[in-house]
Design a protein around this motif. Structure first.
Motif, PDB file in Angstrom:
ATOM      1  N   SER A 195       0.802  -1.225   0.000  1.00  0.00           N
ATOM      2  CA  SER A 195       0.000   0.000   0.000  1.00  0.00           C
ATOM      3  C   SER A 195       0.834   1.273   0.000  1.00  0.00           C
ATOM      4  N   ARG A 216      -2.410   3.243  -1.633  1.00  0.00           N
ATOM      5  CA  ARG A 216      -3.133   4.259  -0.858  1.00  0.00           C
ATOM      6  C   ARG A 216      -2.184   5.207  -0.132  1.00  0.00           C
ATOM      7  N   GLN A 238      -5.440   1.984  -5.506  1.00  0.00           N
ATOM      8  CA  GLN A 238      -5.788   0.919  -4.568  1.00  0.00           C
ATOM      9  C   GLN A 238      -7.248   1.021  -4.145  1.00  0.00           C
ATOM     10  N   ASP A 259     -11.990   4.636   0.956  1.00  0.00           N
ATOM     11  CA  ASP A 259     -11.433   5.904   0.480  1.00  0.00           C
ATOM     12  C   ASP A 259     -12.481   6.812  -0.155  1.00  0.00           C
TER      13      ASP A 259
END
Length: 445
Positions: free
Chosen positions: A28, A55, A87, A262
């Motif tokens: 990530s 992310r 992501q 997100d």
């Protein structure tokens, strides 16, 4: 997915090749460039260049991934299709390239920092997908649904287990495959296939169904944490998420498809329909008007739900402030999300990247408890219907969720008569422009 893959991890302004046996493993805090070459109609070479951005990857590396993609495209005569992948929003054609081998890890690739993989710390991965196509015997036609499934690392905590998913837990030489009671066949198949591929690593593999856990399984988690099986109906509809925003000047409600954590922006309000319970998530920076209008939309949505009798609330009575049963619309605060809410999002995490290290974000829920006390929004609004003195309204000294578009309705009858020179019923009979002018003159806007 039968083409040739070249994969690089971005390191500052350059790229480092990732060996084929590690293809499909992403981190990530890293960004990547992937060149996929395949034959179109069996003879013509075609290219797709993906640049994948984790992310918590640094802005520098995200920008470099885009620049490197352009350079690779030039090397193949600018004939490639360039695709940005972030992501949590991986498209199906991207997942298909990796043929059921897509696994997302926390943090940076240890190889990038010269560290060895593994260690005594437990790691847990949530497998997410849907059933896809089944054959006549009810088994998954795996070759037709590889693009629908992926494994994402989550915190190795017992409260992260969800009946709706399958999990892979690794600690030292022990590997557990935990099947949630409502997990799909494709998730179970992905987990089994993945474990089969890594079984040569001298791992002690145990496959466990929810409710059949042993002491060794629970010992992999921190002591003292609460585990509550958030059971789900097998045929429960997919969760639906709606964004409620007034950013354009007009209050707008829009459904978000294939949503992830997100998507939740702190300056908006979101309505989540889990298929059973309803939740209104309120961002820290959402305006009072957005909060109030979001509540009104949520209550209207709840009132018009079809087949309410087939729904079942999973919010426990002891976690409700009113201690009542039944379906409801519950308030969820940004940063204080109960498990009833977070389990609707694949691989929800409370971890953030700070100074190159994954740490728990500030605030949030008590890790040892299933949920936080949740309030039914109708109860909140009922409490807001109390009368408010005119001076308190001018000073802004009133409850948070008061409807600021109709402040005059909160005045006591005598004060309303004194200020407007008429009673509330007479006021409502006036033309709209005249009511607005009188309210504006009195500061009630």
């Amino acid at each position: 997915g039968s083409g040739e893959i070249l994969l690089w991890r971005v390191h500052e302004f350059d790229k480092v090749e990732v060996q084929p046996e590690l293809h499909g493993h992403f981190y990530s805090a890293d960004s990547y460039v992937i060149m996929y070459k395949y034959l179109f109609r069996g003879w013509r070479e075609q290219y797709i260049i993906y640049y994948f951005q984790g992310r918590t990857s640094r802005i520098l590396e995200k920008g470099t991934s885009a620049l490197l993609t352009v350079e690779l495209d030039e090397e193949v005569g600018r004939s490639a299709k360039e695709v940005r992948v972030v992501q949590g929003k991986e498209p199906k054609h991207f997942l298909t390239v990796f043929q059921s081998r897509f696994v997302m890890h926390h943090g940076k690739d240890p190889a990038a920092e010269g560290k060895k993989k593994g260690g005594e710390e437990a790691k847990m991965y949530e497998v997410h997908g849907d059933n896809g196509e089944l054959d006549e015997s009810g088994k998954v036609q795996w070759d037709q649904c590889v693009e629908r499934v992926k494994g994402i690392e989550v915190e190795a905590r017992s409260y992260r287990l969800s009946s709706a998913s399958t999990f892979i837990l690794v600690k030292n030489k022990d590997l557990f495959v935990w099947y949630g009671s409502a997990s799909s066949e494709i998730e179970k198949t992905f987990a089994d296939n993945y474990v089969e591929k890594i079984s040569g690593a001298s791992l002690n593999i145990q496959k466990i169904h929810e409710g059949k856990e042993n002491k060794k399984f629970w010992s992999a988690f921190p002591k003292g944490e609460e585990f509550f099986p958030l059971r789900r109906r097998q045929n429960r509809p997919r969760p639906r998420l709606y964004q409620c925003s007034i950013g354009t000047g007009v209050f707008d409600v829009e459904e978000l498809y294939y949503f992830c954590q997100d998507d939740l922006m702190s300056d908006d309000v979101y309505l989540l329909d889990s298929g059973d319970d309803l939740f209104l998530w309120v961002g820290k920076h959402a305006t009072k008007r957005e909060k109030r209008m979001g509540m009104d939309v949520g209550l209207a949505y709840l009132a018009k739900l079809p087949n309410k009798d087939k729904r079942q609330s999973y919010v426990r009575k002891q976690d409700r402030e009113d201690k009542k049963d039944g379906l409801g619309l519950f308030l969820v605060e940004d940063g204080k999300e109960p498990l009833y809410f977070t389990t609707q999002f694949h691989a929800w995490t409370d971890l953030v990247m700070k100074n190159g290290v994954m740490v728990k974000r500030d605030g949030g829920r008590d890790a040892g408890k299933v949920g936080l006390p949740v309030q039914h929004i109708q109860d909140i609004l009922d409490q807001q219907e109390q009368k408010i003195a005119y001076q308190d309204i001018l000073d802004g000294n009133y409850p948070e969720f008061v409807d600021e578009s109709r402040l005059e309705t909160y005045l006591v009858e005598e004060e309303f008569q004194e200020l407007f020179g008429m009673n509330a019923e007479e006021f409502e009979g006036l033309p709209g422009w005249k009511k607005d002018k009188m309210k504006n003159d009195l500061g009630l806007y």
